[in-house]
Design a protein around this motif. Structure first.
Motif, PDB file in Angstrom:
ATOM      1  N   ASN A  77     -13.570  -1.313  -0.598  1.00 58.63           N
ATOM      2  CA  ASN A  77     -12.271  -1.097  -1.343  1.00 58.63           C
ATOM      3  C   ASN A  77     -11.929  -2.601  -1.915  1.00 58.63           C
ATOM      4  N   SER A 136      -1.717  -2.649  -5.602  1.00 60.85           N
ATOM      5  CA  SER A 136      -2.732  -3.605  -5.592  1.00 60.85           C
ATOM      6  C   SER A 136      -2.455  -4.739  -5.131  1.00 60.85           C
ATOM      7  N   TYR A 137      -3.442  -5.666  -4.605  1.00 62.15           N
ATOM      8  CA  TYR A 137      -3.094  -6.954  -4.163  1.00 62.15           C
ATOM      9  C   TYR A 137      -4.143  -7.956  -4.609  1.00 62.15           C
ATOM     10  N   PHE A 145      -7.200  -3.951   6.210  1.00 58.88           N
ATOM     11  CA  PHE A 145      -6.598  -2.908   5.063  1.00 58.88           C
ATOM     12  C   PHE A 145      -7.794  -2.491   4.525  1.00 58.88           C
ATOM     13  N   ASP A 170      -8.117   0.595   3.328  1.00 58.69           N
ATOM     14  CA  ASP A 170      -7.529   1.691   2.353  1.00 58.69           C
ATOM     15  C   ASP A 170      -6.711   1.123   1.365  1.00 58.69           C
ATOM     16  N   HIS A 171      -6.683  -0.146   0.953  1.00 57.46           N
ATOM     17  CA  HIS A 171      -5.823  -0.730   0.230  1.00 57.46           C
ATOM     18  C   HIS A 171      -6.652  -1.363  -0.903  1.00 57.46           C
ATOM     19  N   ARG A 172      -6.378  -1.211  -2.127  1.00 56.10           N
ATOM     20  CA  ARG A 172      -7.152  -1.991  -3.152  1.00 56.10           C
ATOM     21  C   ARG A 172      -6.883  -3.244  -3.438  1.00 56.10           C
ATOM     22  N   ALA A 223       0.960  -1.183  -0.027  1.00 53.76           N
ATOM     23  CA  ALA A 223      -0.030  -0.170   0.050  1.00 53.76           C
ATOM     24  C   ALA A 223       1.001   1.336   0.071  1.00 53.76           C
ATOM     25  N   GLU A 224       1.981   1.098   0.689  1.00 55.41           N
ATOM     26  CA  GLU A 224       3.032   2.402   0.793  1.00 55.41           C
ATOM     27  C   GLU A 224       3.319   2.800  -0.606  1.00 55.41           C
TER      28      GLU A 224
END
Length: 275
Positions: A189, A134-135, A154, A156-158, A129-130
């Motif tokens: 998200n 994406s994951y 997570f 805020d993570h895609r 994320a930093e």
């Protein structure tokens, strides 16, 4: 623009690709961009996202090399060891590749159903994320309880669920899978790929109606703005031609508005992967 959000390339190696067993003879060969490009053109698809099939950094380099040479490969989902204590150094180097959009680990192959929740793995996801990566979440239904807890870590993570988390199309049993998918989809998200359908069905006898109850669930809980079409080519060739795979999705979403169909067939992938 129509985007295939999930496909693979490989130079077949019988040792590395031992997962391609005797029942999969049709895909026991090389699959390169020159094989896919005319297929995409014939099916009105303008670009694709190449996703890792082997868990090595050589695989990531291989896919990036292909993407650099072929403009129709719009993005790459690679692999790196997300548990490596020096991961941030690796990601800093990878950030120089504009077509590298995200990473994936083959969690479905991990014996620990709670693999996603391991501290070292979660530290790696936080590092992704930093760096703006994406994951892709590749799991079986038995791993969905852990997946539901994972996505809460997570917010805020895609994140995107590959292949609808591989439900049991053969039996049609969907209640437990559906309950977890609804819980996961509450996280705004998290996206879901309409991919890998035919390979989880009866390869010889699948029908459109086998998939529709499952597609109903993900359309209901993710909505048309968080679903993406993916072919899973060439793995899909075990059970169907590319046109048949695409037709399963386009037939199902034909009841939606033109804008919603366009999002599922490309717009959402462009947004999610920053293509």
């Amino acid at each position: 623009m129509v985007i295939d959000a999930h496909q693979h390339f490989w130079q077949y190696d019988p040792v590395r690709d031992a997962w391609i067993d005797d029942s999969m003879q049709v895909i026991r060969r090389d699959f390169f961009p020159e094989h896919l490009e005319p297929v995409l053109a014939a099916n009105g698809v303008h670009g694709c996202v190449a996703v890792q099939a082997d868990q090595s950094e050589n695989e990531t380099a291989f896919l990036l090399g292909l993407a650099d040479k072929h403009p129709f490969i719009k993005g790459v989902v690679g692999w790196t060891d997300l548990r490596d204590p020096h991961l941030r150094d690796r990601l800093a180097a990878y950030a120089a590749h504009p077509k590298l959009k995200g990473f994936r680990h083959i969690v479905q192959g991990e014996p620990d159903v709670n693999f996603l929740l391991g501290d070292d793995f979660c530290h790696g996801i936080a590092a992704l994320a930093e760096f703006g990566f994406s994951y892709d979440i590749l799991v079986y239904p038995k791993q969905l309880a852990a997946t539901a807890a994972f996505v809460q870590k997570f917010p805020d993570h895609r994140l995107v669920i590959d292949h609808l988390a591989k439900p049991d199309f053969k039996t049609g049993e969907l209640d437990e899978w559906a309950a977890y998918m609804r819980r996961i989809a509450q996280a705004p998200n998290v996206y879901c790929k309409l991919s890998g359908l035919v390979t989880e069905a009866d390869w010889q006898h699948w029908q459109q109606e086998h998939f529709e109850p499952f597609l109903d669930v993900v359309l209901e809980c993710f909505g048309p703005n968080r679903l993406m079409f993916g072919s899973d080519w060439p793995v899909c060739l075990l059970a169907a031609e590319y046109a048949q795979v695409k037709n399963i999705v386009t037939t199902y979403i034909s009841k939606l508005s033109t804008a919603e169909q366009n999002n599922i067939m490309g717009g959402n992938a462009i947004s999610f992967y920053h293509l």
